[in-house]
Design a protein around this motif. Structure first.
Motif, PDB file in Angstrom:
ATOM      1  N   VAL A  13      29.013  84.857  50.124  1.00  0.00           N
ATOM      2  CA  VAL A  13      27.961  84.446  51.052  1.00  0.00           C
ATOM      3  C   VAL A  13      27.481  85.634  51.859  1.00  0.00           C
ATOM      4  CG1 VAL A  13      28.817  82.087  51.179  1.00  0.00           C
ATOM      5  CG2 VAL A  13      29.619  83.769  52.859  1.00  0.00           C
ATOM      6  N   SER A  14      26.235  85.557  52.285  1.00  0.00           N
ATOM      7  CA  SER A  14      25.652  86.623  53.089  1.00  0.00           C
ATOM      8  C   SER A  14      26.390  86.726  54.417  1.00  0.00           C
ATOM      9  CB  SER A  14      24.163  86.355  53.313  1.00  0.00           C
ATOM     10  OG  SER A  14      23.930  85.017  53.702  1.00  0.00           O
ATOM     11  N   ALA A  15      26.794  87.942  54.776  1.00  0.00           N
ATOM     12  CA  ALA A  15      27.582  88.141  55.984  1.00  0.00           C
ATOM     13  C   ALA A  15      26.813  87.729  57.236  1.00  0.00           C
ATOM     14  CB  ALA A  15      28.020  89.599  56.086  1.00  0.00           C
ATOM     15  N   ILE A  16      25.507  87.873  57.220  1.00  0.00           N
ATOM     16  CA  ILE A  16      24.645  87.258  58.230  1.00  0.00           C
ATOM     17  C   ILE A  16      23.960  86.089  57.539  1.00  0.00           C
ATOM     18  CG2 ILE A  16      22.722  87.514  59.814  1.00  0.00           C
ATOM     19  CD1 ILE A  16      25.123  89.156  60.641  1.00  0.00           C
ATOM     20  N   SER A  17      24.320  84.900  57.926  1.00  0.00           N
ATOM     21  CA  SER A  17      23.738  83.704  57.320  1.00  0.00           C
ATOM     22  C   SER A  17      22.833  83.013  58.330  1.00  0.00           C
ATOM     23  CB  SER A  17      24.850  82.805  56.789  1.00  0.00           C
ATOM     24  OG  SER A  17      25.464  83.408  55.655  1.00  0.00           O
ATOM     25  N   PHE A  18      22.628  81.717  58.204  1.00  0.00           N
ATOM     26  CA  PHE A  18      21.620  81.027  59.017  1.00  0.00           C
ATOM     27  C   PHE A  18      22.213  79.734  59.552  1.00  0.00           C
ATOM     28  CE2 PHE A  18      18.036  78.459  60.133  1.00  0.00           C
ATOM     29  CZ  PHE A  18      16.957  79.300  60.341  1.00  0.00           C
ATOM     30  N   GLY A  19      22.284  79.626  60.875  1.00  0.00           N
ATOM     31  CA  GLY A  19      22.703  78.392  61.514  1.00  0.00           C
ATOM     32  C   GLY A  19      21.495  77.566  61.914  1.00  0.00           C
ATOM     33  N   ALA A  20      21.477  76.302  61.492  1.00  0.00           N
ATOM     34  CA  ALA A  20      20.263  75.484  61.621  1.00  0.00           C
ATOM     35  C   ALA A  20      20.270  74.534  62.813  1.00  0.00           C
ATOM     36  CB  ALA A  20      20.038  74.698  60.324  1.00  0.00           C
ATOM     37  N   TRP A  21      21.198  74.707  63.746  1.00  0.00           N
ATOM     38  CA  TRP A  21      21.205  73.832  64.924  1.00  0.00           C
ATOM     39  C   TRP A  21      19.886  73.947  65.692  1.00  0.00           C
ATOM     40  CZ3 TRP A  21      25.246  74.380  69.501  1.00  0.00           C
ATOM     41  CH2 TRP A  21      25.108  73.286  70.378  1.00  0.00           C
ATOM     42  N   ALA A  22      19.437  75.164  65.917  1.00  0.00           N
ATOM     43  CA  ALA A  22      18.266  75.371  66.776  1.00  0.00           C
ATOM     44  C   ALA A  22      16.980  74.805  66.182  1.00  0.00           C
ATOM     45  CB  ALA A  22      18.094  76.865  67.068  1.00  0.00           C
ATOM     46  N   ILE A  23      16.898  74.688  64.857  1.00  0.00           N
ATOM     47  CA  ILE A  23      15.676  74.128  64.278  1.00  0.00           C
ATOM     48  C   ILE A  23      15.768  72.616  64.130  1.00  0.00           C
ATOM     49  CG2 ILE A  23      15.094  76.261  63.062  1.00  0.00           C
ATOM     50  CD1 ILE A  23      16.032  74.919  60.454  1.00  0.00           C
ATOM     51  N   GLY A  24      16.921  72.059  64.514  1.00  0.00           N
ATOM     52  CA  GLY A  24      17.089  70.612  64.433  1.00  0.00           C
ATOM     53  C   GLY A  24      16.858  69.923  65.756  1.00  0.00           C
ATOM     54  N   GLY A  25      17.505  70.409  66.826  1.00  0.00           N
ATOM     55  CA  GLY A  25      17.340  69.758  68.115  1.00  0.00           C
ATOM     56  C   GLY A  25      18.309  70.269  69.153  1.00  0.00           C
ATOM     57  N   THR A  26      18.119  69.818  70.390  1.00  0.00           N
ATOM     58  CA  THR A  26      18.868  70.166  71.606  1.00  0.00           C
ATOM     59  C   THR A  26      18.802  71.654  71.934  1.00  0.00           C
ATOM     60  OG1 THR A  26      21.046  70.326  70.509  1.00  0.00           O
ATOM     61  CG2 THR A  26      20.435  68.187  71.447  1.00  0.00           C
ATOM     62  N   TRP A  27      17.742  72.313  71.477  1.00  0.00           N
ATOM     63  CA  TRP A  27      17.457  73.697  71.858  1.00  0.00           C
ATOM     64  C   TRP A  27      16.020  73.803  72.369  1.00  0.00           C
ATOM     65  CZ3 TRP A  27      20.661  78.143  71.284  1.00  0.00           C
ATOM     66  CH2 TRP A  27      21.915  77.892  70.714  1.00  0.00           C
ATOM     67  N   GLY A  28      15.497  72.733  72.966  1.00  0.00           N
ATOM     68  CA  GLY A  28      14.110  72.739  73.397  1.00  0.00           C
ATOM     69  C   GLY A  28      13.188  72.307  72.272  1.00  0.00           C
ATOM     70  N   ASP A  29      11.903  72.518  72.477  1.00  0.00           N
ATOM     71  CA  ASP A  29      10.896  72.095  71.513  1.00  0.00           C
ATOM     72  C   ASP A  29      11.114  72.784  70.170  1.00  0.00           C
ATOM     73  OD1 ASP A  29       9.703  70.541  73.445  1.00  0.00           O
ATOM     74  OD2 ASP A  29       8.251  72.078  74.018  1.00  0.00           O
ATOM     75  N   THR A  30      10.940  72.036  69.097  1.00  0.00           N
ATOM     76  CA  THR A  30      11.041  72.599  67.760  1.00  0.00           C
ATOM     77  C   THR A  30       9.663  72.631  67.116  1.00  0.00           C
ATOM     78  OG1 THR A  30      11.520  70.417  66.807  1.00  0.00           O
ATOM     79  CG2 THR A  30      13.403  71.781  67.443  1.00  0.00           C
ATOM     80  N   ASP A  31       9.473  73.579  66.223  1.00  0.00           N
ATOM     81  CA  ASP A  31       8.200  73.784  65.533  1.00  0.00           C
ATOM     82  C   ASP A  31       8.524  73.912  64.054  1.00  0.00           C
ATOM     83  OD1 ASP A  31       5.983  74.894  64.252  1.00  0.00           O
ATOM     84  OD2 ASP A  31       5.368  76.053  66.000  1.00  0.00           O
ATOM     85  N   ASP A  32       8.215  72.873  63.292  1.00  0.00           N
ATOM     86  CA  ASP A  32       8.596  72.865  61.883  1.00  0.00           C
ATOM     87  C   ASP A  32       7.914  73.964  61.083  1.00  0.00           C
ATOM     88  OD1 ASP A  32      10.236  70.757  62.411  1.00  0.00           O
ATOM     89  OD2 ASP A  32       9.087  69.264  61.276  1.00  0.00           O
ATOM     90  N   THR A  33       6.689  74.310  61.455  1.00  0.00           N
ATOM     91  CA  THR A  33       5.989  75.370  60.724  1.00  0.00           C
ATOM     92  C   THR A  33       6.711  76.696  60.909  1.00  0.00           C
ATOM     93  OG1 THR A  33       3.864  74.245  60.958  1.00  0.00           O
ATOM     94  CG2 THR A  33       3.811  76.610  60.475  1.00  0.00           C
ATOM     95  N   ALA A  34       7.081  76.995  62.158  1.00  0.00           N
ATOM     96  CA  ALA A  34       7.822  78.228  62.428  1.00  0.00           C
ATOM     97  C   ALA A  34       9.205  78.169  61.796  1.00  0.00           C
ATOM     98  CB  ALA A  34       7.927  78.452  63.936  1.00  0.00           C
ATOM     99  N   ALA A  35       9.846  76.991  61.848  1.00  0.00           N
ATOM    100  CA  ALA A  35      11.182  76.851  61.277  1.00  0.00           C
ATOM    101  C   ALA A  35      11.164  77.115  59.773  1.00  0.00           C
ATOM    102  CB  ALA A  35      11.737  75.461  61.572  1.00  0.00           C
ATOM    103  N   MET A  36      10.186  76.559  59.084  1.00  0.00           N
ATOM    104  CA  MET A  36      10.105  76.784  57.639  1.00  0.00           C
ATOM    105  C   MET A  36       9.817  78.244  57.336  1.00  0.00           C
ATOM    106  SD  MET A  36      10.990  74.069  56.131  1.00  0.00           S
ATOM    107  CE  MET A  36      10.722  74.781  54.503  1.00  0.00           C
ATOM    108  N   ALA A  37       8.977  78.862  58.136  1.00  0.00           N
ATOM    109  CA  ALA A  37       8.711  80.290  57.938  1.00  0.00           C
ATOM    110  C   ALA A  37       9.987  81.100  58.135  1.00  0.00           C
ATOM    111  CB  ALA A  37       7.619  80.761  58.896  1.00  0.00           C
TER     112      ALA A  37
END
Length: 326
Positions: A13-37
């Motif tokens: 696995v990539s040593a720097i990977s991606f945690g998806a909590w922030a694009i799901g919720g409880t981190w303020g407003d989410t923007d699906d367009t930015a998240a997908m990008a």
């Protein structure tokens, strides 16, 4: 990108990977367009491991990752998710049968098999219940799961988890403000060939160096509403460090930065200095954040004097607040 083995799974696995909590919720407003990008940029930069959970936006981040898989069907990557926090009440006995939650995640992810299912910070009593792990073994045999692991709050929970032979990975808070796992747990995990996922690697963004005493957090952002553990474990927000004292430590840390190295890059590279860590999983809500995170893997090893200075800063400013709590 640097790749590391995830325990005994056979996955690199990539040593720097991606945690998806922030694009799901409880981190303020989410923007699906930015998240997908951001998700697409992560793949472009060599990230091949994405961590999510069924409670991140009540499955929203799982569905975004399903969309990514559809849009990038030629690019193989691993999705890990978590189950258990949707139990109501959230009690140990509920972990005996997580099948309804797993079936929902399979649907959200648009797949027949979850590549890595993690128990989501269950009550400590779960680690005295071998039937919970036996049920997960059965789900692996049935093809619902390829592998399973745990996400923990406490080091004693992590140590108990790796005694179960089916546990392939442990996700734990490990960062410049939570250094205790390196004392006993990380060597034990490495000896047991259990993968380690370092979550909250930037301490809820505190280690980005971008916050001030005047920073504001929305009503739906845990960095505003969970500082004393009002909604879930206090350690999940700024690693349990008092906000004002965290800012003071960050200002001292700023003076230690090598020329041309951002605080986020330094914090991530510090985690990778420990070879027991399979991957750090910072969040990324925009392509620019992903670029900064991923570039940490390109930094040279941190010199010994800098490592010593970072350890000293932790001992003086942070350890008295958090070291014995988790």
């Amino acid at each position: 990108m640097l790749y590391r083995p995830l325990g005994r799974t056979g996955l690199n696995v990539s040593a720097i990977s991606f945690g998806a909590w922030a694009i799901g919720g409880t981190w303020g407003d989410t923007d699906d367009t930015a998240a997908m990008a951001a998700l697409h940029r992560a793949l472009d930069r060599g990230v091949n491991f994405f961590d999510t959970a069924d409670v991140y936006g009540d499955g929203h981040s799982e569905r975004l990752l399903a969309r990514l898989r559809q849009e990038r069907s030629r690019d193989p990557f691993v999705v890990a998710t978590k189950a258990g926090r949707r139990l109501n009440p959230h009690v140990a006995e509920g972990y005996r049968d997580l099948r309804p939650f797993i079936e929902r995640s399979l649907q959200n992810l648009g797949t027949d098999t979850i590549e890595l299912l993690q128990l989501h910070c269950p009550p400590t009593a779960v680690y005295t219940m071998p039937e919970v792990f036996g049920a997960l073994d059965d789900l692996v045999k049935a093809g619902k799961l390829r592998h399973y692991g745990v996400s923990v709050e406490r080091i004693d929970e992590a140590m108990a988890a790796i005694k179960f032979p089916g546990v392939q990975s442990v996700q734990i808070i490990f960062n410049l403000f939570r250094q205790r796992p390196a004392e006993v747990f990380l060597p034990a995990a490495q000896a047991a060939q259990v993968g380690v996922l370092a979550r909250l690697p930037l301490s809820s963004g505190m280690l980005s160096g971008k916050f001030t005493r005047d920073s504001k957090f929305g009503a739906d952002d845990h960095r505003g509403f969970n500082r004393q553990g009002e909604a879930f474990d206090k350690g999940e927000t700024f690693s349990g460090v008092d906000y004002e004292q965290g800012l003071a430590a960050v200002e001292e840390l700023r003076r230690l930065l090598p020329e041309g190295v951002s605080m986020a890059k330094l914090a991530l590279r510090w985690i990778l200095m420990n070879e027991a860590v399979s991957a750090a999983i910072p969040g990324g809500r925009t392509p620019a954040q992903v670029d900064e995170n991923v570039s940490a893997a390109d930094l040279a090893a941190l010199p010994a004097p800098l490592m010593d200075a970072l350890a000293d800063l932790y001992r003086r400013r942070i350890a008295p607040q958090v070291h014995g709590l988790w």
